[in-house]
Design a protein around this motif. Sequence first.
Motif, PDB file in Angstrom:
ATOM      1  N   VAL A  10       0.835  -1.202   0.000  1.00 55.31           N
ATOM      2  CA  VAL A  10       0.000   0.000   0.000  1.00 55.31           C
ATOM      3  C   VAL A  10       0.868   1.250   0.000  1.00 55.31           C
ATOM      4  N   GLU A  11       1.874   1.289   0.858  1.00 57.78           N
ATOM      5  CA  GLU A  11       2.747   2.467   0.916  1.00 57.78           C
ATOM      6  C   GLU A  11       3.532   2.628  -0.380  1.00 57.78           C
ATOM      7  N   GLY A  12       3.963   1.502  -0.955  1.00 59.26           N
ATOM      8  CA  GLY A  12       4.740   1.579  -2.189  1.00 59.26           C
ATOM      9  C   GLY A  12       3.937   2.118  -3.357  1.00 59.26           C
ATOM     10  N   VAL A  13       2.723   1.627  -3.544  1.00 56.21           N
ATOM     11  CA  VAL A  13       1.916   2.101  -4.669  1.00 56.21           C
ATOM     12  C   VAL A  13       1.445   3.538  -4.435  1.00 56.21           C
ATOM     13  N   LYS A  19      -1.049  10.600  -7.041  1.00 54.32           N
ATOM     14  CA  LYS A  19      -2.170  11.345  -7.601  1.00 54.32           C
ATOM     15  C   LYS A  19      -3.467  10.553  -7.529  1.00 54.32           C
ATOM     16  N   PHE A  20      -3.390   9.239  -7.650  1.00 55.37           N
ATOM     17  CA  PHE A  20      -4.605   8.415  -7.620  1.00 55.37           C
ATOM     18  C   PHE A  20      -4.897   7.873  -6.229  1.00 55.37           C
ATOM     19  N   PHE A  21      -3.882   7.372  -5.510  1.00 54.17           N
ATOM     20  CA  PHE A  21      -4.127   6.632  -4.274  1.00 54.17           C
ATOM     21  C   PHE A  21      -4.283   7.518  -3.039  1.00 54.17           C
ATOM     22  N   ALA A  79       5.876  -0.937 -11.449  1.00 53.03           N
ATOM     23  CA  ALA A  79       6.847   0.158 -11.488  1.00 53.03           C
ATOM     24  C   ALA A  79       7.636   0.269 -10.183  1.00 53.03           C
ATOM     25  N   ARG A  80       6.967   0.028  -9.057  1.00 50.63           N
ATOM     26  CA  ARG A  80       7.617   0.225  -7.761  1.00 50.63           C
ATOM     27  C   ARG A  80       8.470  -0.959  -7.342  1.00 50.63           C
TER      28      ARG A  80
END
Length: 327
Positions: A10-13, A19-21, A79-80
């Motif tokens: 959760v923290e990574g995304v 902008k989205f999360f 990506a992360r």
Amino acid sequence: MHRHVFLRIVEGVTIQDAKFFVQKPDATGRMGASKLQKCTAAIRMLAYGSSSDVVDEYLKIASSTARECLLHFVEAVVARFGDEYLRKANANDIERLLHEGERRGFPGMMGSIDCTGTGRIVLGAGKECIKEEAKATIILEAVASSDLWIWHAFFGTPGSCNDINVLQRSPVFDDVLQGRAPEVNFSVNGTTYNMGYYLTDGIYPRWSTFIPSIKLPQTPKQRLFTQHQEAVRKDVQRAFGVLQARFAIIRKPALAWNKDILWKIIMACIIMHNMIVEDERDTYQNYRDPNEYDQLQTQNNEGSSNQVGEDSFVVHNGRLDARNLGA
């Protein structure tokens, strides 16, 4: 998946796609869905293979928002975490793989390789799966080790191809051909080799980097080798099975028809699978080889009713046999 792994994702995304999360107010001033709601919606769709309208009541978000959550989530995960969890084996990884391979009787083994059909998405046993399902599929080629870590994943070949066709398009040996692969050294029967190998089934070509089983073993030595090779080679099939069990979206009909989206979904599932393996592999039970039990002599534990020197209790046929009742 343990809670700390979920929170790390959760923290990574959130960092990758803030902008989205990140939770924001809407036009009326009400706060929108939180990052936990959005990530939970995406993971539930991946884990259960459900459509976007299934999570609306549980998470109080619209189906259109759930679809966006899934797309943004898989893109952010790749990506992360892709560089870390889709990496090729480095020097430390190779040392560990070689040690594990030697412990299992295959010095120099880097893992096992196989293909599986996905497309609808359907994961199964390669071309056999395609024949049984008779559906449009896309093939996933993977290399897995005994801890079920997937070291190589190549997705996108049409399901009409067999394992050899996939291998011809696969980048699995690109680093070796371009001289970027870490050095591998091991010895077998006094001979030193500088290239690792993969265990395969019989369809793969006779390359020095592939060790297949013997198709028709004749001697006891050949039968023993075939038995052990086939047992160890199942690592990649076990990895496919665990991947399907954790993420049902891989074994159910695809929710998207865009090949790029399917690729991101597959890669995101493999990344999270590897994250779970990294977190849990030290807790795996180390099962002993069943063949070892045949070589062990029965020993009585201290305090047991049958001490050394006493007659063993033998059960005879017939539940009411007098010999069973001590008569």
